[in-house]
Design a protein around this motif. Structure first.
Motif, PDB file in Angstrom:
ATOM      1  N   GLU A 288       0.687  -1.191  -0.111  1.00 42.49           N
ATOM      2  CA  GLU A 288      -0.013  -0.209   0.074  1.00 42.49           C
ATOM      3  C   GLU A 288       0.844   1.273  -0.145  1.00 42.49           C
ATOM      4  OE1 GLU A 288      -0.368  -2.581   2.237  1.00 42.49           O
ATOM      5  OE2 GLU A 288      -2.389  -2.856   2.704  1.00 42.49           O
ATOM      6  N   HIS A 291       2.434   1.964  -3.389  1.00 45.23           N
ATOM      7  CA  HIS A 291       1.539   2.263  -4.426  1.00 45.23           C
ATOM      8  C   HIS A 291       1.160   3.618  -4.138  1.00 45.23           C
ATOM      9  CE1 HIS A 291      -1.819   1.164  -7.191  1.00 45.23           C
ATOM     10  NE2 HIS A 291      -2.454   2.207  -6.602  1.00 45.23           N
ATOM     11  N   GLN A 292       1.025   3.989  -2.908  1.00 47.18           N
ATOM     12  CA  GLN A 292       0.857   5.626  -2.779  1.00 47.18           C
ATOM     13  C   GLN A 292       2.055   6.382  -3.011  1.00 47.18           C
ATOM     14  OE1 GLN A 292      -2.216   6.963  -1.929  1.00 47.18           O
ATOM     15  NE2 GLN A 292      -2.908   4.870  -2.353  1.00 47.18           N
ATOM     16  N   TYR A 505      -3.236  -5.509  -6.315  1.00 45.93           N
ATOM     17  CA  TYR A 505      -4.448  -4.929  -6.167  1.00 45.93           C
ATOM     18  C   TYR A 505      -5.358  -5.887  -7.493  1.00 45.93           C
ATOM     19  CZ  TYR A 505      -3.360  -1.140  -3.156  1.00 45.93           C
ATOM     20  OH  TYR A 505      -3.003  -0.517  -1.904  1.00 45.93           O
TER      21      TYR A 505
END
Length: 639
Positions: A288, A291-292, A505
């Motif tokens: 996560e 990804h951010q 994802y």
């Protein structure tokens, strides 16, 4: 033979017992020497490439039983290492201690995933079929013994291919196969190995040394014919076995490949992907978070690119502006020769004279630019020798000059040559470090995370950071050149989003391609192959941008805390002279460097402390005995 081996075993053990009473420095020296010897015995093909010729007659074992053997020996080395008092080592020895500890613990942390990609040993980027010339490319052919070793390897090759089939079968039973796209090029690669159905032992690349090298050694005609005859028989067997592999993959493996592109739907797929990321990044970042980070970087770079578009009064998107530039024929070279000449001029006349502004104690090892012989990425780098007799090589893809815009060349030259890979590896050659660092193992990426790390985020992160140094050297003279620089950075930022998108994802391949098309200047056909790479190597594509961001973060911290005392040349040289290290160790080293510089400011004139002369540190006898004994067993297992 057996009596000699027994004496060899006890001779080596006696050597280590003799040094058991030595200090921490000596104990570490013995341990890392044993570790390197062991790794070369397990990776004989790579040991040849590193000019360690002791195992030139054998091949890497692909047996499942080898997993546990490697794990057990790794645990013994870790026990032996932790029996050495780190505080009694010199600064450079402490770095070696920390790197070895990281290598050992990284392998052990990844061991639970040994039945995932590790048992899928061939794909479009890995395996003996990927680049068959590597089989003999680094092999010495100076004596009759060298040719005997080479023939022995040829004779063992079919057995290795059988072991590969066995591992693939295990993958089917464990339901941890690749997606089918990971095999897209494999069948064609196999067919190209020996394309002529008759006399293929002569036409096959494996026979090349008998055409180009054997006449340069002193050898009788009878011996020459004997070697050639045995080589042809072995190569015939290899080609036949390759066809068995191809048939197996088509009929047995492909029908059982996983249906999703990412690893999310494998058992414990999220945790597996997290383990792959940690192996590549050597940081505790979650998917996560990666990804951010990617999303934020894409937004930032897109904003910089739009400033260029608007500054040039163009009414359209970044992609449309780039297409507008591509319609200008002056943006391209007409010939490969002109493109090569331009690269050479960039490196030697534009970049190299400016390097003293950013670095101290430059190694000044030579580099040349050569044309890649086959299509592929924009460029690659191969290291030269420390004495400069063999220069580093920037292999440039100049096969399609009309398709490669000039504005994309400068960041690539900065990345592959100096201050990128060439400069980094040149500094590394002059570091006083043991073989396991200077000849660092290059684990096959299909084995990740069950592999000893090679710190991709450190090397590729630095090379991407080197592209940004073109700003400080005032090399990006025009807006189009600046756009070329940002397009390179954008591509690496998108990788963070797409790699995590696929594997965490559950993105489809089409979703990944569309994301790239929205933000980069890549053609769809190129992106098809690019995405297949991410599908095959979970996490690898994140190394570049994460490494660059970490270096920039550490630079910003040093600038802020040191203030007027900060010197960019000192900072860069410190990183270069520290060698190739994991990012977590790089962060700690830079933090210690900052503290040391601040301490020097408060205590001017104080001499820099040298290595401590502590009381001898005795490594526990049973630790040294076990390490020595297992090292000997690895030698015995070869016979």
């Amino acid at each position: 033979m057996e009596i000699k081996l027994v004496f060899l075993v006890f001779g080596i053990i006696a050597f280590h017992i003799h040094h058991a009473d030595g200090d921490a420095s000596m104990n570490l020296k013995v341990l890392v020497k044993d570790y390197f010897e062991w790794r070369m015995s397990e990776k004989p093909e790579q040991s040849t490439y590193k000019s360690f010729s002791k195992y030139n007659d054998i091949l890497d074992s692909m047996k499942e039983s080898g997993f546990e053997i490697t794990k057990n020996r790794t645990e013994v080395f870790l026990t032996g290492l932790r029996g050495i008092t780190r505080d009694e080592l010199s600064q450079q020895e402490k770095i070696s201690y920390d790197i070895l500890e990281n290598m050992l613990t990284t392998f052990l942390d990844g061991y639970k995933w040994r039945y995932y990609n590790t048992i899928n040993p061939m794909n479009l980027l890995d395996g003996p079929q990927y680049n068959p010339s590597h089989f003999h490319k680094s092999f010495p052919f100076d004596t009759v013994g060298d040719f005997e070793n080479y023939v022995a390897r040829l004779q063992r090759f079919p057995n290795q291919l059988d072991e590969i089939i066995t591992l693939f079968n295990l993958s089917i039973s464990k339901q941890t196969t690749y997606h089918a796209v990971s095999l897209t090029l494999v069948f064609n690669q196999i067919d190209k190995i020996c394309p002529v159905p008759t006399n293929y032992s002569i036409k096959c690349g494996y026979f090349t040394p008998f055409v180009k090298s054997i006449d340069h050694i002193h050898i009788s005609s009878e011996k020459r014919e004997d070697l050639i005859s045995r080589a042809k028989i072995a190569i015939d067997s290899i080609v036949s076995k390759y066809q068995e592999v191809k048939t197996f993959l088509q009929s047995e493996y492909l029908p059982n490949t996983r249906k999703h592109y990412g690893v999310l739907n494998l058992e414990n797929g999220r945790e597996y992907y997290q383990a792959c990321l940690k192996w590549y990044l050597s940081l505790d970042l979650t998917p996560e978070e990666v990804h951010q980070l990617g999303l934020r970087e894409v937004e930032r770079i897109q904003s910089e690119m739009m400033k260029i578009v608007e500054r040039n009064n163009f009414n359209g998107t970044v992609s449309e502006y780039f297409l507008f530039l591509k319609n200008d024929s002056s943006m391209f070279f007409n010939t490969s020769e002109a493109m090569l000449k331009s690269y050479s001029d960039m490196i030697h006349n534009q970049i190299d004279p400016l390097l003293p502004k950013l670095f101290k104690k430059l190694p000044n090892l030579p580099i040349v630019v050569k044309a890649m012989t086959s299509d592929g990425p924009g460029g690659m780098y191969s290291s030269g020798s420390a004495d400069g007799t063999h220069p580093g090589i920037f292999w440039a893809n100049v096969l399609r000059p009309q398709e490669f815009p000039k504005i994309t060349m400068l960041p690539l030259a900065l990345h592959e040559a100096s201050p990128g890979h060439h400069l980094q590896f040149s500094y590394n050659k002059f570091i006083d470090s043991p073989d396991f660092r200077s000849k660092m193992e290059s684990s096959y990426l299909y084995k990740v995370p069950v592999a000893f790390p090679r710190y991709t985020a450190s090397t590729e992160g630095w090379a991407l950071y080197a592209e940004s140094l073109g700003h400080e050297l005032d090399l990006y003279k025009t807006d189009p050149e600046l756009l070329g620089r940002y397009s390179s950075e954008m591509f690496r930022a998108c990788r963070l989003v797409v790699d995590t998108g696929i594997h965490y994802y559950n993105w489809t391949k089409e979703e990944a391609i569309e994301y790239f098309l929205n933000y980069t200047l890549q053609a769809r056909a190129d992106l098809e192959v690019e995405i297949d790479r991410y599908v095959t190597w979970p996490g690898q594509a994140c190394s570049y941008k994460i490494g660059e961001l970490k270096i920039k973060e550490l630079r910003e911290k040093a600038t802020k805390e040191l203030g007027a005392k900060f010197d960019i040349r000192d900072f860069h040289t410190f990183i270069m002279e520290g060698g190739i290290v994991p990012l977590n160790l790089l962060e700690r080293n830079v933090n210690e460097w900052i503290k040391k510089r601040l301490a020097e400011e408060t205590k001017p004139g104080k001499p820099e402390p040298g290595p401590t002369c502590s009381a001898p540190n005795q490594l526990p006898f049973h630790h040294l005995f076990i390490v020595s004994f297992l090292s000997c067993l690895s030698i015995l297992s070869l016979f």
